[in-house]
Scaffold this motif. Structure first.
Motif, mmCIF file in Angstrom:
data_model
loop_
_atom_site.group_PDB
_atom_site.id
_atom_site.type_symbol
_atom_site.label_atom_id
_atom_site.label_comp_id
_atom_site.label_asym_id
_atom_site.label_seq_id
_atom_site.Cartn_x
_atom_site.Cartn_y
_atom_site.Cartn_z
ATOM 1 N N ASP A 38 0.842 -1.195 0.000
ATOM 2 C CA ASP A 38 0.000 0.000 0.000
ATOM 3 C C ASP A 38 0.881 1.251 0.000
ATOM 4 O O ASP A 38 0.724 2.159 -0.826
ATOM 5 C CB ASP A 38 -0.901 -0.040 1.249
ATOM 6 C CG ASP A 38 -1.914 1.086 1.276
ATOM 7 O OD1 ASP A 38 -2.141 1.716 0.222
ATOM 8 O OD2 ASP A 38 -2.484 1.347 2.356
ATOM 9 N N ASP A 61 1.756 3.474 -3.464
ATOM 10 C CA ASP A 61 1.294 4.859 -3.519
ATOM 11 C C ASP A 61 2.475 5.817 -3.694
ATOM 12 O O ASP A 61 2.401 6.768 -4.471
ATOM 13 C CB ASP A 61 0.470 5.217 -2.278
ATOM 14 C CG ASP A 61 -0.971 4.711 -2.412
ATOM 15 O OD1 ASP A 61 -1.377 4.392 -3.544
ATOM 16 O OD2 ASP A 61 -1.678 4.633 -1.412
ATOM 17 N N LYS A 119 -3.049 4.931 9.965
ATOM 18 C CA LYS A 119 -3.886 4.245 8.973
ATOM 19 C C LYS A 119 -5.195 3.923 9.684
ATOM 20 O O LYS A 119 -5.587 2.751 9.835
ATOM 21 C CB LYS A 119 -3.156 2.996 8.458
ATOM 22 C CG LYS A 119 -3.810 2.313 7.281
ATOM 23 C CD LYS A 119 -3.664 3.046 5.956
ATOM 24 C CE LYS A 119 -4.439 2.326 4.868
ATOM 25 N NZ LYS A 119 -4.363 3.010 3.567
ATOM 26 N N ASP A 161 -0.063 5.857 3.585
ATOM 27 C CA ASP A 161 0.177 5.720 2.146
ATOM 28 C C ASP A 161 0.151 7.080 1.472
ATOM 29 O O ASP A 161 0.983 7.396 0.617
ATOM 30 C CB ASP A 161 -0.789 4.714 1.501
ATOM 31 C CG ASP A 161 -2.243 4.928 1.885
ATOM 32 O OD1 ASP A 161 -2.503 5.542 2.932
ATOM 33 O OD2 ASP A 161 -3.124 4.497 1.123
HETATM 34 MG MG LIG Z 1 -3.213 3.298 -0.674
#
Ligand SMILES: [Mg+2]
Ligand SMILES: [Mg+2]
Lengths: 354, 354
Positions: A245, A249, B189, B221
């Motif tokens: 992730d 990104d 997150k 991210d």
């Molecule tokens: Mg992401």
């Protein structure tokens, strides 16, 4: 050959860009003598509006009975800004991934020479960058057991991986590397994490079946640096869910335009192809959305169907269009080409050169 | 005032660069009328060679009985290349952090205008970048329970955080933000992880005690992208251990020279200051190692001792030296200044301007 494609245009600019991908696939069909049947179904906010469900049963059935899924984008501000909404558009995609068993997310990143000045990196750093990330999509800490004690003062998340989960995606990644520059980099944190050590052990074992592929390892913190310092060193990157992730990104911005990035989510039976950009509701209906990410998703779809020459022809048509500045205003502010025109031109370039 | 500084030069270029930091601290002492006592002790490979232990008891005792620890670098190829080595130099630092209760790692990142062309980012992206990362250092998934089943086919790592662990570092970060541009970004997150939701809850509650600091949130991210796209947006970043590892290493390369980056590790009672570069054994004894990261660690040490004017004066001396191209060959290939000369000049600039 005959192929049935499920088309899920979704929300915002999804339908506009997906229409261009279909246009290009139809041109591929005519040029190479294949018959694509496109069947459309709702997903996301539009599906909630129509049926109350972000992934109606009929949409799921269609996807299960198709050779591939062409996906647009999902999300609508009217749901984003309502925290009390009982169903959310994004749930449609999450459920679809789960139901179709899509455990791998594939994201290619490429620096287009004519767009190199758009990169946030210096030209000499980004030049020659061309890699693909294989991210595990259904395991790891995002899906592990979550706990919060009664007092709400101690929380935990469990990251768990099994050999089988690692093996299946590793084979996919090694096969991809075999068809590319024959290098595979496993990103982990094996100096600290038990799960990373399992990844390293399993991937090392599998690498014996792919002797032509060179395997190396990179700790995730170092990988985050290398992505900036020297992204052209990468060919195929393989990694677990959360590292994937973050790293994918990070990788998505170094090329300079998110409007060019396609992705695939694949499993044992099914595969779904979508641009990585979102539904971008502000641009909806304005004919300004960049359709290239969706068209490059169609390129990945063709590869998945085993149509290599066709995929390469469409990929070349996109490269020529970019080189000729046949792009939407996000890439060229004075551009007179809108979403439809870029789609038309790429379909035509495909027909001429295909 | 009087201060006792424990000096742990360590391995490789550690002793050379640390000597320059001491030189500068002595100049600060003379200029501002303080008395620094420096007491040296071995750590790392050199400590193993001398005593068999990478952190001898006497070294630890010295650190515990000092006002601050000035640390060089650790690591020697003769141990790195021997996987069967029963003790490793790095264990010295890990044990020291644990014994001193250093739960926060602080890493400032700053783009020096005269070095902007060294950045892998385009000048317009890196310009004005000046932020500090507060990374939790003793909790989270790196220290959580690790499991591997008997068959070696399923592995797991537990990420766990308690309110108390979050509170203590959050206060440090908010206090820092209050003295800077008054912005704090929590990287987490929280859309997926229970621990992140606890971080967000606790940090939000603590922010009420710092009304002058603006708090915002960024998913990790997205943060990995923003670090490339727009790093000047950050002031103070606060994050958990693993996210901090990834983001702070990503942040360490955007400035263009790791030889300029200092760090501090702090707890309730003790604090340790060190350059982020390693022991760089190839450069040992050649008088080419960049001493600025170590000198900037001394700046952080002065701040920690409450000597704000002194810290600012030494920081300015470093800025002037960089602007005047008084730097080692890593920053200026034709430079005639070696490690010692850069240290001399910065100490002199401090004395003149201090
Ligand atoms: Mg992401
Ligand atoms: Mg690190």
């Amino acid at each position: 050959m005959k192929f049935k494609i499920a088309v899920l245009p979704g929300d915002g600019i999804g339908p506009e860009v997906t229409a261009q991908a279909i246009k290009c696939l139809e041109a591929v069909g005519e040029t190479f003598n294949h018959q694509f049947t496109f069947e459309e179904a709702p997903v996301g906010a539009i599906a909630i509006d129509q049926t109350g469900d972000p992934l109606p049963e009929a949409t799921l059935e269609l996807c299960k009975n198709s050779d591939a899924v062409l996906f647009g984008a999902i999300g609508d501000p009217k749901y984003d800004n309502d925290p009390s909404a009982p169903v959310r558009p994004e749930q449609g995609l999450l459920k679809l991934r789960k139901e179709l068993g899509l455990y791998t997310n594939i994201r290619p990143v490429k620096a287009f020479p004519s767009l190199i000045d758009r990169s946030p990196l210096r030209p000499e750093r980004i030049k020659g960058t061309d890699f693909t990330i294989y991210r595990e999509l259904t395991g790891g800490i995002y899906f592990g057991e979550k706990k919060l004690n009664k007092e709400g003062t101690v929380a935990s998340d469990l990251c768990e991986y099994s050999e089988a989960e690692i093996e299946r995606i590793a084979h996919q990644a090694f096969k991809a590397a075999r068809n590319r520059r024959k290098k595979l980099t496993l990103i982990d944190k094996a100096n600290v994490l038990e799960t990373s050590r399992l990844w390293r052990k399993v991937v090392t074992k599998i690498s014996e079946s792919y002797p032509e592929v060179a395997l190396d390892f990179l700790f995730v913190d170092n990988a985050a640096m290398q992505m900036i310092l020297n992204p052209s060193q990468f060919d195929v990157i393989l990694t677990e869910n959360m590292f994937g992730d973050i790293i994918s990104d990070e990788g998505s911005v170094i090329g300079g335009s998110i409007g060019l990035l396609a992705s695939a989510s694949t499993g044992d039976k099914h595969a779904l192809f979508e641009p990585i950009h979102g539904s971008f509701p502000q641009a909806k209906g304005l004919n300004i959305a960049n359709p290239i990410a969706s068209i490059l998703s169609a390129v990945m779809l063709l590869e998945h169907l085993g149509l290599k020459d066709e995929a390469m022809a469409l990929d070349c048509a996109v490269e020529i269009a970019i080189k000729k500045n046949i792009v939407t205003p996000d890439l060229q502010p004075e551009s007179k080409f809108g979403t439809t025109e870029v789609g038309d031109q790429i379909a035509e370039l495909l027909a001429i050169n295909g």
